[in-house]
Design a protein around this motif. Structure first.
Motif, mmCIF file in Angstrom:
data_model
loop_
_atom_site.group_PDB
_atom_site.id
_atom_site.type_symbol
_atom_site.label_atom_id
_atom_site.label_comp_id
_atom_site.label_asym_id
_atom_site.label_seq_id
_atom_site.Cartn_x
_atom_site.Cartn_y
_atom_site.Cartn_z
ATOM 1 N N LEU A 69 0.832 -1.206 0.000
ATOM 2 C CA LEU A 69 0.000 0.000 0.000
ATOM 3 C C LEU A 69 0.865 1.254 0.000
ATOM 4 N N PHE A 70 1.912 1.271 0.823
ATOM 5 C CA PHE A 70 2.806 2.431 0.882
ATOM 6 C C PHE A 70 3.466 2.669 -0.460
ATOM 7 N N LEU A 71 3.953 1.617 -1.081
ATOM 8 C CA LEU A 71 4.636 1.765 -2.367
ATOM 9 C C LEU A 71 3.675 2.266 -3.441
ATOM 10 N N MET A 72 2.469 1.692 -3.466
ATOM 11 C CA MET A 72 1.499 2.121 -4.479
ATOM 12 C C MET A 72 1.116 3.577 -4.284
ATOM 13 N N SER A 73 0.838 3.969 -3.047
ATOM 14 C CA SER A 73 0.423 5.357 -2.827
ATOM 15 C C SER A 73 1.579 6.318 -3.089
ATOM 16 N N ALA A 74 2.811 5.899 -2.764
ATOM 17 C CA ALA A 74 3.957 6.760 -3.060
ATOM 18 C C ALA A 74 4.121 6.950 -4.560
ATOM 19 N N LEU A 75 3.927 5.870 -5.327
ATOM 20 C CA LEU A 75 4.022 5.989 -6.779
ATOM 21 C C LEU A 75 2.921 6.883 -7.339
ATOM 22 N N VAL A 76 1.700 6.685 -6.845
ATOM 23 C CA VAL A 76 0.575 7.492 -7.338
ATOM 24 C C VAL A 76 0.806 8.967 -7.019
ATOM 25 N N ILE A 77 1.244 9.270 -5.815
ATOM 26 C CA ILE A 77 1.499 10.671 -5.438
ATOM 27 C C ILE A 77 2.632 11.235 -6.281
ATOM 28 N N ASN A 78 3.658 10.443 -6.478
ATOM 29 C CA ASN A 78 4.820 10.905 -7.227
ATOM 30 C C ASN A 78 4.461 11.282 -8.658
ATOM 31 N N TYR A 79 3.550 10.508 -9.268
ATOM 32 C CA TYR A 79 3.225 10.753 -10.670
ATOM 33 C C TYR A 79 2.008 11.637 -10.874
ATOM 34 N N THR A 80 1.223 11.899 -9.838
ATOM 35 C CA THR A 80 0.014 12.699 -10.052
ATOM 36 C C THR A 80 0.087 14.091 -9.430
ATOM 37 N N ILE A 81 0.787 14.244 -8.333
ATOM 38 C CA ILE A 81 0.808 15.536 -7.650
ATOM 39 C C ILE A 81 2.158 16.210 -7.867
#
Ligand SMILES: [Zn+2]
Length: 127
Positions: A69-81
């Motif tokens: 979960l941490f890795l997925m959310s970090a990737l999503v934040i990194n590429y979207t925000i």
């Protein structure tokens, strides 16, 4: 009688032996009772707790789920925000952990029971 696949039985937190009886006493987001698990299946009588502290091993599954979960959310934040700082990551991850804790707690136990519970699927015979 509903025929469930193993995947749908895991998803619905059903007994590994009959795939009908529920493993938990209440719904996941009943915050007073979501931790409570049945000791025995209501339908087939299978024991869900093999020995005292049987579910301690489910912490490893919960840990793996948290890391994913941490890795997925970090990737999503990194590429979207754009302009995301460390507070953005912290707030997102802490709120996810709080919101998803009941589900992660339950599914780590369900997966642990299906993996190490020693219960085999034995469908009930119809007369
Ligand atoms: Zn059962």
């Amino acid at each position: 009688m509903v025929k469930r696949t193993k995947l749908s039985a895991v998803f619905q937190a059903r007994c590994p032996q009959c795939r009908e009886g529920k493993l938990f006493i209440s719904k996941a987001y009943n915050l007073r009772k979501f931790l409570l698990m049945k000791k025995v299946c209501d339908t087939c009588g299978a024991r869900f707790e093999k020995e005292p502290r049987f579910y301690d091993g489910s912490m490893y599954i919960s840990y793996a789920m948290s890391v994913g979960l941490f890795l997925m959310s970090a990737l999503v934040i990194n590429y979207t925000i754009e302009n995301a700082n460390e507070n953005t990551y912290l707030i997102a991850i802490i709120s996810e952990v709080i919101l998803l804790y009941p589900l992660m707690y339950r599914y780590s136990r369900v997966l642990f029971l299906y993996s190490f519970g020693g219960l085999k699927y034995t469908p009930k015979q119809n007369n």
